[in-house]
Design an enzyme around this catalytic site. Structure first.
Site, PDB file in Angstrom:
ATOM      1  CG  ASN A   6      -1.816   1.145   1.354  1.00 55.00           C
ATOM      2  OD1 ASN A   6      -1.422   2.273   1.114  1.00 55.00           O
ATOM      3  ND2 ASN A   6      -3.052   0.886   1.726  1.00 55.00           N
ATOM      4  CG  ASP A   8      -3.174   4.570   0.763  1.00 52.70           C
ATOM      5  OD1 ASP A   8      -3.176   4.436  -0.475  1.00 52.70           O
ATOM      6  OD2 ASP A   8      -4.066   4.107   1.498  1.00 52.70           O
ATOM      7  CG  HIS A   9       1.242   5.902   4.986  1.00 54.72           C
ATOM      8  ND1 HIS A   9       0.323   6.766   5.513  1.00 54.72           N
ATOM      9  CD2 HIS A   9       0.929   4.698   5.487  1.00 54.72           C
ATOM     10  CE1 HIS A   9      -0.494   6.112   6.308  1.00 54.72           C
ATOM     11  NE2 HIS A   9      -0.150   4.837   6.304  1.00 54.72           N
ATOM     12  NE  ARG A  17       6.896  21.502   2.716  1.00 53.54           N
ATOM     13  CZ  ARG A  17       8.222  21.700   2.655  1.00 53.54           C
ATOM     14  NH1 ARG A  17       8.813  21.874   1.500  1.00 53.54           N
ATOM     15  NH2 ARG A  17       8.932  21.717   3.746  1.00 53.54           N
ATOM     16  CG  HIS A  42      -8.380   3.936   1.251  1.00 49.44           C
ATOM     17  ND1 HIS A  42      -8.552   3.763   2.599  1.00 49.44           N
ATOM     18  CD2 HIS A  42      -9.606   4.277   0.766  1.00 49.44           C
ATOM     19  CE1 HIS A  42      -9.827   3.987   2.922  1.00 49.44           C
ATOM     20  NE2 HIS A  42     -10.481   4.320   1.818  1.00 49.44           N
ATOM     21  NE  ARG A  44      -9.656   8.219   4.294  1.00 51.27           N
ATOM     22  CZ  ARG A  44      -9.768   7.325   5.286  1.00 51.27           C
ATOM     23  NH1 ARG A  44      -8.887   6.367   5.423  1.00 51.27           N
ATOM     24  NH2 ARG A  44     -10.735   7.406   6.146  1.00 51.27           N
ATOM     25  NE  ARG A  48      -7.883  11.203   5.547  1.00 50.87           N
ATOM     26  CZ  ARG A  48      -8.267  10.547   6.641  1.00 50.87           C
ATOM     27  NH1 ARG A  48      -7.411   9.767   7.278  1.00 50.87           N
ATOM     28  NH2 ARG A  48      -9.480  10.661   7.100  1.00 50.87           N
ATOM     29  CG  HIS A  49      -3.843   9.036   1.586  1.00 55.90           C
ATOM     30  ND1 HIS A  49      -4.705   8.325   0.778  1.00 55.90           N
ATOM     31  CD2 HIS A  49      -3.989   8.522   2.830  1.00 55.90           C
ATOM     32  CE1 HIS A  49      -5.336   7.426   1.516  1.00 55.90           C
ATOM     33  NE2 HIS A  49      -4.949   7.530   2.764  1.00 55.90           N
ATOM     34  CD  GLU A  69      -7.278  -0.359   1.560  1.00 59.72           C
ATOM     35  OE1 GLU A  69      -7.590   0.639   2.238  1.00 59.72           O
ATOM     36  OE2 GLU A  69      -6.292  -1.039   1.789  1.00 59.72           O
ATOM     37  CB  THR A 100      -9.382   1.296   7.429  1.00 66.61           C
ATOM     38  OG1 THR A 100      -8.987   1.910   6.208  1.00 66.61           O
ATOM     39  CG2 THR A 100     -10.744   0.665   7.272  1.00 66.61           C
ATOM     40  CD  GLU A 150      -7.006  -6.411   3.578  1.00 65.51           C
ATOM     41  OE1 GLU A 150      -7.308  -5.988   2.441  1.00 65.51           O
ATOM     42  OE2 GLU A 150      -6.263  -5.782   4.364  1.00 65.51           O
ATOM     43  CG  HIS A 189      -5.334  -2.193   9.441  1.00 66.11           C
ATOM     44  ND1 HIS A 189      -4.885  -1.500  10.528  1.00 66.11           N
ATOM     45  CD2 HIS A 189      -5.939  -1.285   8.636  1.00 66.11           C
ATOM     46  CE1 HIS A 189      -5.227  -0.226  10.398  1.00 66.11           C
ATOM     47  NE2 HIS A 189      -5.861  -0.062   9.255  1.00 66.11           N
ATOM     48  N   GLY A 211       1.169  -1.610   4.361  1.00 64.60           N
ATOM     49  CA  GLY A 211       1.570  -0.280   3.924  1.00 64.60           C
ATOM     50  C   GLY A 211       2.481   0.437   4.886  1.00 64.60           C
ATOM     51  CG  HIS A 212       2.214   3.053   9.051  1.00 64.70           C
ATOM     52  ND1 HIS A 212       2.993   2.847  10.155  1.00 64.70           N
ATOM     53  CD2 HIS A 212       2.043   4.383   8.965  1.00 64.70           C
ATOM     54  CE1 HIS A 212       3.272   4.006  10.717  1.00 64.70           C
ATOM     55  NE2 HIS A 212       2.699   4.953  10.014  1.00 64.70           N
TER      56      HIS A 212
HETATM   57  N1  PXP Z   1      -5.821  -3.330   4.439  1.00 65.54           N
HETATM   58  C1  PXP Z   1      -6.767  -2.371   4.536  1.00 65.54           C
HETATM   59  C2  PXP Z   1      -8.169  -2.707   4.186  1.00 65.54           C
HETATM   60  C3  PXP Z   1      -6.437  -1.052   4.925  1.00 65.54           C
HETATM   61  O1  PXP Z   1      -7.383  -0.114   5.023  1.00 65.54           O
HETATM   62  C4  PXP Z   1      -5.087  -0.758   5.197  1.00 65.54           C
HETATM   63  C5  PXP Z   1      -4.703   0.636   5.570  1.00 65.54           C
HETATM   64  O2  PXP Z   1      -4.891   1.491   4.504  1.00 65.54           O
HETATM   65  C6  PXP Z   1      -4.144  -1.783   5.066  1.00 65.54           C
HETATM   66  C7  PXP Z   1      -4.536  -3.062   4.716  1.00 65.54           C
HETATM   67  C8  PXP Z   1      -2.694  -1.551   5.337  1.00 65.54           C
HETATM   68  O3  PXP Z   1      -2.522  -1.270   6.687  1.00 65.54           O
HETATM   69  P1  PXP Z   1      -1.108  -0.755   7.208  1.00 65.54           P
HETATM   70  O4  PXP Z   1      -0.860   0.562   6.504  1.00 65.54           O
HETATM   71  O5  PXP Z   1      -1.304  -0.632   8.666  1.00 65.54           O
HETATM   72  O6  PXP Z   1      -0.106  -1.799   6.809  1.00 65.54           O
END
Ligand code: PXP
Length: 241
Positions: A6, A8-9, A17, A42, A44, A48-49, A69, A100, A150, A189, A211-212
């Protein structure tokens, strides 16, 4: 086993910025070079991202599974039908949440979800539902026609010791139940470098969506090189200027 990364970050940093870097599209390409089997974004409601432009470009360039997502809203369903990612993961979405927070409330949103699943499947998109590790929600996911689920690993990831062992059992039971009713089973997650192994060793899991922790690690392992490159540019300019 699939690793869906993922990005997103990366977009979160860019949006800080409102500029062009770092680009989650480039991050996705690098993740694929590193072995990612899939890319997740994702989109949204509040943008936001990830932005619509990211989805457009990723759809063009990603040669592996592209997982979108999204909330099961009219706007998002219309975007997914137009852009046709390989799969959609339907998630609950709240404006104020940082990420989420939990799985879908399938019981309450059953009809909306059922309609969304059918519409997306009619466009040849596989549909996964992000759910808590609950046997009831797995039965409901099957009943309303999802292809996959999931399983939310947040509770497992955020606990320690015995509590964590208990949550692990809940996740594994949910995976087993999903497979038994004929659903493909993913998990995700808050998985990170210290808690992933106990989940990944389970052979029936189709894929993990992370992701994170990966983006966080990328920031740290990349700092030394990034600083060195800047220093080299400065030194070179001094010498030639
Ligand atoms: N799966 C889903 C459905 C999510 O919403 C997220 C967060 O966007 C992730 C997985 C990934 O989670 P993390 O960023 O904590 O790894």
């Amino acid at each position: 086993m699939i690793l869906g990364v993922n990005v997103d970050h990366v977009a979160t940093v860019r949006q800080a910025r409102l500029g062009v870097e770092p680009d989650p599209v480039i991050a996705a390409s690098l993740a694929i070079l590193g072995g990612a089997d899939g890319i997740t974004i994702h989109l949204r409601e509040d943008r936001r991202h990830i932005q619509d432009r990211d989805l457009d470009l990723l759809k063009e360039i990603v040669p592996v599974e592209l997982n979108l997502e999204m909330a099961a809203t009219r706007e998002m369903i219309s975007i997914a039908k137009k852009k046709r990612p390989d799969m959609v993961t339907l998630v609950p979405e709240k404006r104020k949440e940082l990420t989420t927070e939990g799985g879908l409330d399938i019981k309450r949103n059953r009809h909306t979800l059922q309609r969304a699943i059918k519409t997306l499947q009619d466009s040849n998109i596989f549909v996964s539902l992000f759910i808590n590790p609950s046997k009831n929600d797995i039965d409901l996911s099957k009943t309303i026609g999802a292809d996959m689920v999931e399983i939310h690993t947040g509770q497992y990831a955020n606990r320690k010791g015995r509590q964590q062992d208990k949550e692990l059992i809940r996740v594994i039971d949910a995976i087993n139940k999903a497979v038994a009713v004929g659903l493909e089973a993913n998990a995700g997650h808050a998985l990170n470098y210290t808690n992933v192994s106990q989940i990944a060793e389970h052979k029936d899991i189709r894929g993990l969506y992370i992701g994170h922790s990966i983006i966080s690690r990328a920031v740290l392992v990349g700092i030394e090189r990034a600083v060195r490159e800047m220093k080299e540019l400065m030194d070179k300019a001094r010498k030639t200027g």
